[in-house]
Design a protein around this motif. Structure first.
Motif, PDB file in Angstrom:
ATOM      1  N   GLY A 191      40.345  48.383  46.706  1.00 26.26           N
ATOM      2  CA  GLY A 191      40.118  47.463  45.605  1.00 26.26           C
ATOM      3  C   GLY A 191      38.693  46.951  45.581  1.00 26.26           C
ATOM      4  N   ASP A 192      38.411  46.158  44.587  1.00 21.98           N
ATOM      5  CA  ASP A 192      37.101  45.540  44.426  1.00 21.98           C
ATOM      6  C   ASP A 192      37.188  44.126  45.003  1.00 21.98           C
ATOM      7  OD1 ASP A 192      34.796  44.251  43.538  1.00 21.98           O
ATOM      8  OD2 ASP A 192      34.718  45.431  41.696  1.00 21.98           O
ATOM      9  N   HIS A 238      43.764  46.967  39.053  1.00 23.81           N
ATOM     10  CA  HIS A 238      43.934  47.551  40.389  1.00 23.81           C
ATOM     11  C   HIS A 238      45.270  48.276  40.528  1.00 23.81           C
ATOM     12  CE1 HIS A 238      40.542  44.905  41.367  1.00 23.81           C
ATOM     13  NE2 HIS A 238      40.413  45.572  42.498  1.00 23.81           N
ATOM     14  N   GLU A 275      35.195  41.623  45.224  1.00 23.24           N
ATOM     15  CA  GLU A 275      34.669  40.529  44.398  1.00 23.24           C
ATOM     16  C   GLU A 275      35.628  40.172  43.270  1.00 23.24           C
ATOM     17  OE1 GLU A 275      30.730  39.533  41.662  1.00 23.24           O
ATOM     18  OE2 GLU A 275      30.695  41.208  43.078  1.00 23.24           O
ATOM     19  N   ARG A 276      36.191  41.206  42.605  1.00 23.81           N
ATOM     20  CA  ARG A 276      37.142  40.955  41.518  1.00 23.81           C
ATOM     21  C   ARG A 276      38.410  40.296  42.047  1.00 23.81           C
ATOM     22  NH1 ARG A 276      35.314  41.534  36.210  1.00 23.81           N
ATOM     23  NH2 ARG A 276      33.962  43.334  36.040  1.00 23.81           N
ATOM     24  N   CYS A 334      39.350  47.006  51.254  1.00 22.58           N
ATOM     25  CA  CYS A 334      39.341  45.546  51.085  1.00 22.58           C
ATOM     26  C   CYS A 334      40.357  44.919  52.040  1.00 22.58           C
ATOM     27  CB  CYS A 334      39.681  45.204  49.637  1.00 22.58           C
ATOM     28  SG  CYS A 334      39.713  43.440  49.283  1.00 22.58           S
ATOM     29  N   GLU A 377      39.630  38.064  53.016  1.00 20.99           N
ATOM     30  CA  GLU A 377      39.179  37.450  51.769  1.00 20.99           C
ATOM     31  C   GLU A 377      39.877  36.112  51.536  1.00 20.99           C
ATOM     32  OE1 GLU A 377      36.805  38.489  49.879  1.00 20.99           O
ATOM     33  OE2 GLU A 377      36.460  40.433  50.822  1.00 20.99           O
ATOM     34  N   GLU A 428      36.021  46.683  35.203  1.00 17.79           N
ATOM     35  CA  GLU A 428      35.453  47.820  35.931  1.00 17.79           C
ATOM     36  C   GLU A 428      35.654  47.572  37.419  1.00 17.79           C
ATOM     37  OE1 GLU A 428      31.431  48.161  34.739  1.00 17.79           O
ATOM     38  OE2 GLU A 428      31.900  48.629  32.633  1.00 17.79           O
ATOM     39  N   VAL A 429      36.508  48.383  38.014  1.00 15.46           N
ATOM     40  CA  VAL A 429      36.868  48.196  39.411  1.00 15.46           C
ATOM     41  C   VAL A 429      36.120  49.206  40.262  1.00 15.46           C
ATOM     42  CG1 VAL A 429      38.754  48.217  41.077  1.00 15.46           C
ATOM     43  CG2 VAL A 429      39.144  47.313  38.784  1.00 15.46           C
ATOM     44  N   GLU A 430      35.327  48.701  41.184  1.00 19.08           N
ATOM     45  CA  GLU A 430      34.659  49.568  42.168  1.00 19.08           C
ATOM     46  C   GLU A 430      35.482  49.509  43.453  1.00 19.08           C
ATOM     47  OE1 GLU A 430      30.641  48.354  42.625  1.00 19.08           O
ATOM     48  OE2 GLU A 430      30.146  48.571  40.481  1.00 19.08           O
ATOM     49  N   LYS A 431      36.373  50.468  43.572  1.00 22.13           N
ATOM     50  CA  LYS A 431      37.324  50.408  44.691  1.00 22.13           C
ATOM     51  C   LYS A 431      36.665  50.818  46.004  1.00 22.13           C
ATOM     52  CE  LYS A 431      41.684  50.921  42.233  1.00 22.13           C
ATOM     53  NZ  LYS A 431      42.975  51.630  42.163  1.00 22.13           N
ATOM     54  N   ARG A 432      36.928  49.992  47.000  1.00 25.63           N
ATOM     55  CA  ARG A 432      36.531  50.294  48.372  1.00 25.63           C
ATOM     56  C   ARG A 432      37.509  49.571  49.286  1.00 25.63           C
ATOM     57  NH1 ARG A 432      32.569  47.073  46.074  1.00 25.63           N
ATOM     58  NH2 ARG A 432      32.197  45.048  47.046  1.00 25.63           N
TER      59      ARG A 432
END
Length: 367
Positions: free
Chosen positions: A257-258, A345, A260-261, A221, A226, A215-219
């Protein structure tokens, strides 16, 4: 050098006119030369048939006949005994031009037909090849889906049958450790028990993570930021192993993208590189933007390169499969999870390796 149509016609015209001039300008008391020139007419006739088919052969033979006939009538007319022989030669010009042109034309049509058949076969081969690749890809996806389904069932069992008892074991070990003072021999065994409990719990977590859909919560990035944090986090681990860890990041645009993932995926690749590299080696992360090229959209490429022992060629195709590992004590889930995250992604991950020279993992993410 291949002659053009105009140049071919010019060559034929010059040949026919040149031979005719030799005929008209050569005295009649040299019949041997006239016989030679008479036979030379066959060369442009056959050449025209070869170049232009039936129409070319007939056209050249008719032109030759028209140019040669006046020579027979006006110069050889005084010798009637030779007229029939010369007129038969004109007939042969037309027969040779027609037959040769017909055969050459049929040969050309046959060649074109074979070329068309070859092109159709080549198109069919390309179509079959693409369909075969598609079928192989679908089969691989089905096999992966079957494996993930089996992992999902196994994960549910692990979560219930193993995770709950692990919690009880850990809680009991912590209570028992408090009963012994620091430095007591039994406390060392309890510390080992706690460490192994945590390790088993991480294995169960990996199973659950692999089995769950990504489950990708895209924002927005910032990949460079990172990676800088991860390099700073793992620098102590790298120094302990005698490995140099470096980051080379261009000015790249942020991706959707997420974080954290993606951080988890990059962490797996960095840890693999550090653990695969011996003391004195290096792990280098490079990030660059690849602009749009034709139908291929722009993307960001991240390469994780180490100069460790490398991966055997026969293992490269299985490297992203669940439970496949070459590390002692490894679960074989890290790269499988990484691949799922990257593909979630809309990107891709690939590997290049040569034994004795190192390994490079390439992650491509759409901009």
């Amino acid at each position: 050098m291949k002659l053009t149509g105009t140049l071919r016609i010019l060559v034929l015209a010059v040949s026919i006119i040149g031979i005719s001039l030799f005929h008209y300008l050569t005295p009649l008391h040299l019949p041997a030369l006239h016989d030679i020139f008479q036979r030379l007419y066959y060369l442009p006739i056959i050449l025209a048939a070869f170049w232009f088919g039936l129409r070319g052969g007939l056209a050249a033979s008719i032109v030759v006949s028209c140019l040669y006939a006046p020579h027979i009538l006006f110069q050889w007319g005084a010798r009637p005994s030779l007229d029939m022989e010369k007129f038969l030669e004109i007939l042969l010009y037309n027969v040779v031009g027609g037959v040769t042109g017909f055969l050459c034309q049929k040969e050309e049509e046959r060649r074109e037909e074979l070329e068309r058949a070859a092109r159709r076969l080549e198109d069919s081969y390309r179509t079959l090849r693409s369909q075969a690749d598609l079928i192989i890809g679908i089969e691989e996806q089905l096999r992966r889906a079957e494996r993930l389904s089996a992992i999902g069932e196994l994960s549910a069992m692990l979560a219930h049958e193993i995770r709950n008892p692990l919690g009880s074991i850990r809680g009991t070990a912590e209570i028992l450790r408090d009963d012994f003072p620091s430095g007591h021999p039994k406390q060392e065994f309890l510390d080992i028990l706690l460490k192994e409990t945590d390790r088993l719990n991480r294995v169960v977590e990996d199973f659950l993570r692999l089995a769950r859909p990504v489950e990708v919560e895209k924002r927005t990035c910032d990949l460079a930021a990172e990676l800088r944090e991860l390099v700073k986090l793992l620098d102590a681990e790298a120094v302990t192993r005698g490995v140099r860890l470096t980051l080379d990041a261009d000015d790249i645009p942020p991706v959707a993208g997420d974080p954290e993932r993606l951080r988890q995926a990059f962490l797996n690749l960095l840890l693999n590189g550090i653990q695969a590299t011996t003391a004195g080696g290096s792990v280098t992360v490079r990030v660059r933007e690849v602009p749009r090229s034709g139908d291929e959209p722009a993307f960001v490429e991240l390469s994780f390169n180490d100069n460790g022992a490398g991966i055997a060629r026969e293992n490269l195709e299985r490297i992203f499969g669940p439970f496949f590992t070459t590390k002692e004590g490894g679960t074989g889930l890290g790269l499988a999870i990484t691949q799922r995250i990257v593909e979630g992604h809309g990107g891709s991950v690939s590997v290049e390796s040569e034994q004795g020279r190192g390994t490079t993992f390439r992650v491509r993410l759409p901009v």
